[in-house]
Design an enzyme around this catalytic site. Sequence first.
Site, PDB file in Angstrom:
ATOM      1  CE1 TYR A  57      -3.965  -1.929  -0.393  1.00 32.19           C
ATOM      2  CE2 TYR A  57      -2.930  -3.418   1.412  1.00 32.19           C
ATOM      3  CZ  TYR A  57      -4.003  -3.086   0.531  1.00 32.19           C
ATOM      4  OH  TYR A  57      -4.437  -4.336   0.160  1.00 32.19           O
ATOM      5  CG  HIS A 111     -14.538  -2.645  -1.295  1.00 31.03           C
ATOM      6  ND1 HIS A 111     -14.242  -3.147  -2.272  1.00 31.03           N
ATOM      7  CD2 HIS A 111     -15.386  -3.224  -0.428  1.00 31.03           C
ATOM      8  CE1 HIS A 111     -15.114  -3.965  -2.623  1.00 31.03           C
ATOM      9  NE2 HIS A 111     -15.886  -4.273  -1.252  1.00 31.03           N
ATOM     10  CB  THR A 179     -18.307  -2.815 -10.252  1.00 28.35           C
ATOM     11  OG1 THR A 179     -17.795  -3.883  -9.286  1.00 28.35           O
ATOM     12  CG2 THR A 179     -19.562  -2.441 -10.331  1.00 28.35           C
ATOM     13  CB  ALA A 222     -17.541   5.018 -17.066  1.00 26.07           C
TER      14      ALA A 222
HETATM   15  P1  OAD Z   1     -12.811  -5.092 -11.514  1.00 24.32           P
HETATM   16  O1  OAD Z   1     -11.225  -5.028 -11.741  1.00 24.32           O
HETATM   17  O2  OAD Z   1     -13.176  -6.491 -11.073  1.00 24.32           O
HETATM   18  O3  OAD Z   1     -13.561  -4.743 -12.536  1.00 24.32           O
HETATM   19  C1  OAD Z   1     -13.546  -3.558 -13.421  1.00 24.32           C
HETATM   20  C2  OAD Z   1     -14.691  -3.432 -14.433  1.00 24.32           C
HETATM   21  O4  OAD Z   1     -14.582  -2.113 -14.964  1.00 24.32           O
HETATM   22  C3  OAD Z   1     -14.805  -4.409 -15.265  1.00 24.32           C
HETATM   23  O5  OAD Z   1     -16.111  -5.087 -15.354  1.00 24.32           O
HETATM   24  C4  OAD Z   1     -14.312  -3.689 -16.668  1.00 24.32           C
HETATM   25  O6  OAD Z   1     -15.000  -4.423 -17.881  1.00 24.32           O
HETATM   26  C5  OAD Z   1     -14.994  -2.524 -16.485  1.00 24.32           C
HETATM   27  N1  OAD Z   1     -14.246  -1.358 -17.012  1.00 24.32           N
HETATM   28  C6  OAD Z   1     -12.953  -1.283 -17.412  1.00 24.32           C
HETATM   29  N2  OAD Z   1     -12.697  -0.006 -17.721  1.00 24.32           N
HETATM   30  C7  OAD Z   1     -13.939   0.679 -17.958  1.00 24.32           C
HETATM   31  C8  OAD Z   1     -14.365   1.928 -18.444  1.00 24.32           C
HETATM   32  N3  OAD Z   1     -13.449   2.786 -18.851  1.00 24.32           N
HETATM   33  N4  OAD Z   1     -15.704   2.198 -18.261  1.00 24.32           N
HETATM   34  C9  OAD Z   1     -16.381   1.607 -17.939  1.00 24.32           C
HETATM   35  N5  OAD Z   1     -16.208   0.315 -17.191  1.00 24.32           N
HETATM   36  C10 OAD Z   1     -14.885  -0.225 -17.410  1.00 24.32           C
HETATM   37  O7  OAD Z   1     -12.785  -4.327 -10.270  1.00 24.32           O
HETATM   38  P2  OAD Z   1     -13.891  -3.955  -9.235  1.00 24.32           P
HETATM   39  O8  OAD Z   1     -15.456  -4.450  -9.718  1.00 24.32           O
HETATM   40  O9  OAD Z   1     -14.296  -2.761  -8.802  1.00 24.32           O
HETATM   41  O10 OAD Z   1     -11.859  -4.818  -3.148  1.00 24.32           O
HETATM   42  O11 OAD Z   1     -13.703  -4.869  -8.107  1.00 24.32           O
HETATM   43  C11 OAD Z   1     -14.071  -5.171  -6.798  1.00 24.32           C
HETATM   44  C12 OAD Z   1     -13.382  -5.199  -5.629  1.00 24.32           C
HETATM   45  O12 OAD Z   1     -12.368  -6.274  -6.152  1.00 24.32           O
HETATM   46  C13 OAD Z   1     -12.341  -4.045  -5.458  1.00 24.32           C
HETATM   47  O13 OAD Z   1     -13.082  -3.053  -5.072  1.00 24.32           O
HETATM   48  C14 OAD Z   1     -11.433  -4.846  -4.643  1.00 24.32           C
HETATM   49  C15 OAD Z   1     -11.087  -5.878  -5.318  1.00 24.32           C
HETATM   50  O14 OAD Z   1     -11.232  -7.100  -4.235  1.00 24.32           O
HETATM   51  C16 OAD Z   1     -10.731  -4.242  -2.381  1.00 24.32           C
HETATM   52  O15 OAD Z   1      -9.746  -3.516  -2.607  1.00 24.32           O
HETATM   53  C17 OAD Z   1     -11.135  -4.477  -0.745  1.00 24.32           C
END
Ligand code: OAD
Length: 235
Positions: A57, A111, A179, A222
């Site tokens: 971190y 988170h 997400t 987005a």
């Molecule tokens: P992910 O990396 O799992 O997913 C990111 C999503 O964003 C994917 O579905 C991509 O298709 C989409 N994406 C990428 N670029 C984009 C853009 N320019 N516009 C729109 N969508 C886009 O990330 P999270 O879902 O945030 O937890 O992951 C959830 C959690 O997993 C995080 O908060 C983290 C991890 O464990 C902790 O750190 C506690």
Amino acid sequence: MAERYKNIVILTGAGISAESGLSTFRSENGLWNNHRVEDVASVEGFARNPEYVHEFYNELRPLLFKAEPNSAHLAITKLQENYKAENISIITQNVDTLHEKAKSKNIYHIHGQINQIVCLNCGHIFETWGETHTDDACPNCKVAGMLKPNIVFFGENLLYMNEVDYLLNKCDLFISVGTSGVVYPAAGFVQIAYLNGAKTIEFNMEQTSNNYMFSEHIIGKAGTTLPKFIDELLK
Ligand code: OAD
């Protein structure tokens, strides 16, 4: 004339910050930066090797400090400032502070936040963009060796769950932005909103596995799709 909503919840994930130059978690060379999630984001990993976790971190913090909000973050602020609703809240899974930098309000970091440290001895939470190490003392209780990045690790409860539950049950529009919908409980938020009759819209580069609970999918970056949608809502 666009439909009127009273209570809007916007759930954001790493994808909203991708266009600010931050890697998402599940992409190649993702935010885990070739570290095992079990080592850097789990209760067991922290117990096993806290200094390794602090170092991870410590390296990530300056990158997030430098990042700037993009047009998707700014569009949410525009919505909050100009749309006549009772409440517009942001529930973010992101540990970056780009919603704050975009001057949004009502932000729930479920988170945790990269710039916060929690003392496991006294519960004191303080902010820093500097480094922390295993033998540092808590500025409040002065006990050393009990500081932890205020990031929710696998095996810990999410933050603000009472508030989130209230907001999800009340909202009539639920928007999910960037997400993957694979990490629970956040991945289940759409279901709560959907079953309560909210309109549910997903903004992503692709349809996620939650697809039948979304009334609409807006595919694309987005930074382009969200400002366009918000401008329509504001008409
Ligand atoms: P992910 O990396 O799992 O997913 C990111 C999503 O964003 C994917 O579905 C991509 O298709 C989409 N994406 C990428 N670029 C984009 C853009 N320019 N516009 C729109 N969508 C886009 O990330 P999270 O879902 O945030 O937890 O992951 C959830 C959690 O997993 C995080 O908060 C983290 C991890 O464990 C902790 O750190 C506690």
